[in-house]
Design a protein around this motif. Structure first.
Motif, short mmCIF file in Angstrom:
data_model
loop_
_atom_site.label_atom_id
_atom_site.label_comp_id
_atom_site.label_asym_id
_atom_site.label_seq_id
_atom_site.Cartn_x
_atom_site.Cartn_y
_atom_site.Cartn_z
N ASP A 216 -1.79 -9.45 4.92
CA ASP A 216 -0.65 -10.27 4.53
C ASP A 216 -0.39 -10.22 3.03
O ASP A 216 0.75 -10.26 2.58
CB ASP A 216 -0.90 -11.73 4.95
N GLN A 217 -1.44 -10.10 2.23
CA GLN A 217 -1.32 -10.21 0.78
C GLN A 217 -1.03 -8.90 0.07
O GLN A 217 -0.70 -8.91 -1.11
CB GLN A 217 -2.60 -10.82 0.21
N GLY A 218 -1.19 -7.76 0.76
CA GLY A 218 -0.93 -6.51 0.05
C GLY A 218 -1.09 -5.29 0.92
O GLY A 218 -1.98 -5.24 1.78
N TRP A 219 -0.22 -4.32 0.72
CA TRP A 219 -0.29 -3.01 1.37
C TRP A 219 -0.74 -2.00 0.32
O TRP A 219 -0.10 -1.86 -0.73
CB TRP A 219 1.08 -2.63 1.94
N ARG A 220 -1.82 -1.27 0.58
CA ARG A 220 -2.49 -0.54 -0.49
C ARG A 220 -2.46 0.98 -0.39
O ARG A 220 -3.17 1.63 -1.16
CB ARG A 220 -3.95 -1.00 -0.57
N ILE A 221 -1.68 1.56 0.50
CA ILE A 221 -1.66 3.02 0.62
C ILE A 221 -0.22 3.50 0.70
O ILE A 221 0.59 2.94 1.44
CB ILE A 221 -2.47 3.50 1.85
N ALA A 222 0.11 4.52 -0.09
CA ALA A 222 1.47 5.06 -0.09
C ALA A 222 1.77 5.74 1.25
O ALA A 222 0.98 6.53 1.75
CB ALA A 222 1.62 6.06 -1.23
#
Length: 530
Positions: A216-222
Motif C-alpha cells: 500500500d505504501q510504495g511500489w518499488r520496481i519499474a
C-alpha cells in the motif's frame, strides 16, 4: 598509599611488557587457541576434531581448480575477505599443491555432499574445502571465516595468529529453501543497503532473498508497460518520506550480487490486497474508476484490485511478464495475504486467473498461506505466517493443502518475524504477534511445527523483516541480529543438533565478529555475551 604506588608501578611495567604473571600467558594462550570446529553457526552436520591446527601465514596460497571460473572467483572472494586483517598477499593460483587453502570441486571427496554441501579438512599443512558444486565451496568459505579469530573481519591489519583447528567438518543442509525477506515497500532501501544485507545473510548460509516489492505504501520496481507504478506509486513511504524505486538495471544488479553470494532472489508483487500504491497510480484498476490518494500509514486490509475487471488481469500479466524476464530464479511470489476487502469468492477467482500467468512465464507460484483457502495451482508453494493464536481450522486448511501436494515455507510470525519486538522495551518493531526473544526465535522445529503436515512437504524456512518502523541499515541489523542466525540454523542444521544451551554459547561468540564487521546488533540479555 604504598599499595597504590605499587599497583601503578605494576600496571605500567605490565604495559611495557616487563611483568609476567600467571594470568598473562593464560590470556595469550586463550587468544591463540583456535576456534573449536563445533563453534560455528549453523551447526555442522558432522564434526571430527583431530590432528594439528593449520596456521595461515605470509606464504599461504589459495589453490583452486584451473577448470572452474566459479572456483577462481570464490577463491578471490576469500582472499578479499582475509587480506585486510591478516596483511598477507594470499595469491589465488590454479597450480596444484597440498599446502595452503585448497579448493576441490567434484571427485571422490565430494560424494554425498549434494548441491550445497561441503567438507572442510584442516591439518598442519593445509585447509581443504571439497564440494560437488561451487555453492558448496562458498558455504565452506563461510565456515572457514568463523573458524578464524573474530578480528579477521576487521578492515585493518591485526596481529593474529590466524589458526584453524585440526579435524574435519562434513556438512549438508537440512532444507533446500533457507530464506530471508526484506520489505522495501514500507520503507525503501537502496541497492547498496540491500547488498549489505545480502552479505550478512550469506555468512549464515541463507540461500534465498525474498524482496517484498509492492504494498500500500510504495511500489518499488519499474514496469515499462505501467510506468506510473514506480514513478508515482513509488514516490512515498510510511511516514511520508521520499520513497524510491529500483530501475530494471538496479534490480538486475541486486539479482547479480545475490547470485555472487549464492542467494536466489524471489520477487513479490502482493495481490489482490496490499495494492493501494498501484490503485493510486492507475484509476482504471479501481472498480469505481477513481484513484485513491497515496497512503503513508500502517493499517492493512483496506485495498483490493478490482477482480471482475479485465484490466486487472492485463495489469497482472504485464507485471508478471516483466518481472519474470528479470528474474532467473524459479519462484515468483504473488502475495495473497490480508485481502480483507476482497470477498472469498473474488479471492478464489482472482487466484484461479493469476496463478496460470506465473506458469505461463516459466515461474513457480509462491503465495502467503491464505492461498490454501483458494485453489493452489499444481506445484504451488504456500508461505505460512500464522502463529500460536492462529485457529485450528486455518492450520488444518494448510495441512490439508500440504497433504495434497502444496509445499510449505515456514515463517511463523511469533517465531520467525524479525520485526517483532524482543520485549516491551524494544524501541523498534511491532508486537501484534507477541514479543519474540532470541530463544523463542530459535526454539522450534520446522519438521514438526504444523500438526498433520508431512515432513516432506516442508520446503524450508524464511525470516521476514517488515519495515513499518525500520528505515536504516542499522535498524535492520538491530532487529535481525541476533535472531537471524537462529532461523538460518533451523534451515541448515540437522534436527539432532538443535540445542538452546549449545546454540546460546555459539551465538555469544558471534558478538565479537559482528563488532568487527560494524553490525549494529541487539545485545539480548539471555545470550550472555562475553
Amino acid at each position: 598509599m604504598r599499595r597504590s604506588r605499587l599497583l601503578i608501578s605494576l600496571l605500567l611495567a605490565a604495559a611495557a611488557g616487563t611483568v609476567t604473571t600467571a594470568a598473562v600467558p593464560q590470556q595469550r594462550a586463550a587468544a591463540a587457541a583456535p576456534v573449536p570446529l563445533d563453534r560455528v553457526i549453523p551447526a555442522p552436520a558432522s564434526v571430527r576434531p583431530a590432528g594439528t591446527a593449520y596456521t595461515l601465514g605470509a606464504g599461504t596460497r589459495i589453490r583452486v581448480p584451473g577448470n572452474s571460473a566459479e572456483a577462481r572467483r570464490i577463491g578471490g572472494y576469500l582472499a578479499g575477505l582475509l587480506r585486510p586483517a591478516t596483511g598477507y598477499p594470499l595469491p589465488v593460483t590454479t597450480r596444484g599443491g597440498a599446502d595452503g587453502i585448497v579448493f576441490r570441486l567434484g571427485g571422490r571427496d565430494a560424494r554425498g555432499l549434494g548441491a550445497e554441501g561441503y567438507r572442510l579438512t584442516s591439518g598442519g599443512r593445509a585447509v581443504t574445502i571439497s564440494a560437488a558444486r561451487p555453492a558448496g565451496l562458498f558455504h565452506g568459505v563461510q565456515t572457514l571465516r568463523q573458524l578464524l579469530p573474530a578480528a579477521v573481519e576487521k578492515g585493518t591489519r591485526q596481529p593474529g595468529p590466524w589458526r584453524i583447528a585440526g579435524g574435519t567438518i562434513s556438512d549438508t543442509p537440512r532444507y533446500a529453501y533457507r530464506g530471508a525477506m526484506l520489505d522495501v515497500s514500507r520503507h525503501f532501501f537502496t541497492v547498496g543497503q540491500v547488498k549489505r544485507y545480502i552479505d550478512q545473510l550469506a555468512q549464515y548460509k541463507i540461500n534465498t532473498l525474498h524482496l517484498h516489492l509492492s504494498d500500500d505504501q510504495g511500489w518499488r520496481i519499474a514496469i515499462d508497460s505501467w510506468p506510473r507504478l514506480a514513478t508515482y506509486g513509488g514516490s512515498t513511504q510510511v511516514g511520508g518520506g521520499p520513497g524510491g524505486h529500483y530501475t530494471k538495471a538496479d534490480y538486475r544488479e541486486i539479482v547479480r550480487y545475490a547470485a555472487s553470494r549464492y542467494l536466489t532472489v524471489v520477487p513479490e508483487i502482493d495481490m489482490p490486497g496490499h495494492t493501494n500504491a498501484a490503485l493510486a497510480s492507475y484509476a482504471e484498476l479501481n472498480c469505481d474508476g477513481q484513484a485513491p490518494p497515496l497512503y503513508t500509514g500502517t493499517k492493512v486490509g483496506f485495498s483490493s484490485l478490482c477482480v471482475p475487471k479485465k484490466t486487472t488481469y492485463d495489469f497482472a500479466e504485464d507485471v508478471i511478464r516483466e518481472i519474470a524476464a528479470l528474474t532467473p530464479g524459479r519462484y515468483l511470489h504473488i502475495g495473497g495475504d490480508e485481502a480483507h476487502s476482497t470477498s472469498h469468492a473474488d479471492y478464489a477467482a482472482f487466484m484461479d486467473k493469476v496463478q496460470p500467468l506465473v506458469a505461463k512465464y516459466g515461474k513457480t507460484v509462491i503465495g502467503w498461506h491464505q492461498l490454501t483457502g483458494a485453489r493452489p495451482a499444481k506445484g504451488a508453494v504456500a508461505q505460512y505466517w500464522g502463529y500460536d493464536r492462529t485457529g485450528a481450522p486455518e492450520r488444518q486448511q494448510v495441512a490439508d493443502a500440504a497433504k495434497n501436494g502444496t509445499r510449505l515455507i515456514l515463517s511463523p510470525a511469533d517465531r520467525a518475524y524479525l520485526d517483532m519486538k524482543y520485549d516491551k522495551d524494544t524501541p523498534l518493531g511491532l508486537n501484534w504477534a507477541g514479543y519474540v526473544d532470541v530463544r523463542r526465535a530459535y526454539d522450534w522445529d520446522p519438521g514438526g511445527y504444523l500438526a498433520g503436515v508431512p515432513a516432506g512437504a516442508v520446503l524450508g524456512v524464511e525470516a521476514p523483516l517488515w519495515t513499518e518502523t525500520l528505515s536504516t541499515s542499522a535498524n535492520l541489523e538491530y532487529m535481525a541480529f541476533p535472531r537471524l542466525p537462529g532461523i538460518a540454523e533451523l534451515g541448515w542444521s540437522p534436527a539432532r543438533t538443535h540445542d538452546w544451551t549449545s546454540y546460546r554459547a555459539r551465538l555469544a561468540a558471534q558478538g565479537a565478529r559482528w563488532d568487527a564487521q560494524g553490525i549494529h546488533y541487539y545485545r539480548a540479555p539471555e545470550v550472555g555475551w562475553p
